[in-house]
Design an enzyme around this catalytic site. Sequence first.
Site, PDB file in Angstrom:
ATOM      1  N   ASP A  79       1.005  -1.303  -0.083  1.00  0.00           N
ATOM      2  CA  ASP A  79      -0.011  -0.039  -0.039  1.00  0.00           C
ATOM      3  C   ASP A  79       1.045   1.210  -0.121  1.00  0.00           C
ATOM      4  O   ASP A  79       1.918   1.179   0.792  1.00  0.00           O
ATOM      5  CB  ASP A  79      -0.915   0.040   1.142  1.00  0.00           C
ATOM      6  N   ASP A 108      -6.543  -5.919   7.822  1.00  0.00           N
ATOM      7  CA  ASP A 108      -5.231  -5.656   7.286  1.00  0.00           C
ATOM      8  C   ASP A 108      -4.248  -5.761   8.623  1.00  0.00           C
ATOM      9  O   ASP A 108      -4.289  -5.204   9.611  1.00  0.00           O
ATOM     10  CB  ASP A 108      -5.034  -4.214   6.764  1.00  0.00           C
TER      11      ASP A 108
END
Length: 130
Positions: A79, A108
């Site tokens: 990310d 996550d």
Amino acid sequence: MTAETVVRELLDHLAAGEVDEAVDLLDVEVVWRNTMVPDLRGPQVAKALRDMVARGIGFEVVHHHVATDGDVVLTDRTDVLSYGRWRSEFKVRGTFEVRDGKVVVWDDAFSWAEGIGSGVVGLVKSILPR
């Protein structure tokens, strides 16, 4: 739409800044978990995603591996968060549970040390002349 497609589209919409389209892929009772951060639930998730966009925080995603077992999708990805010239890249392992075409759990996991380290490097790079 397969569970994997739902998850890929969710992350791709977020990367494109299409938060309303991303929110449409979330169940109204969705739970979003992040390492060492309080869980967000239901409308809190949509609010957090909309706040990111409103504040000018950019998001990119690089998929490394995606595995699906029924309604569970595992992602191994990088990310990227950005704000102006600042960028922070960190690896994330995500577990998504999809039911009836909507994400019901978004979990996550990432290393805070890696995230903070990348954020510091991004800060230094953002203030140095190009």
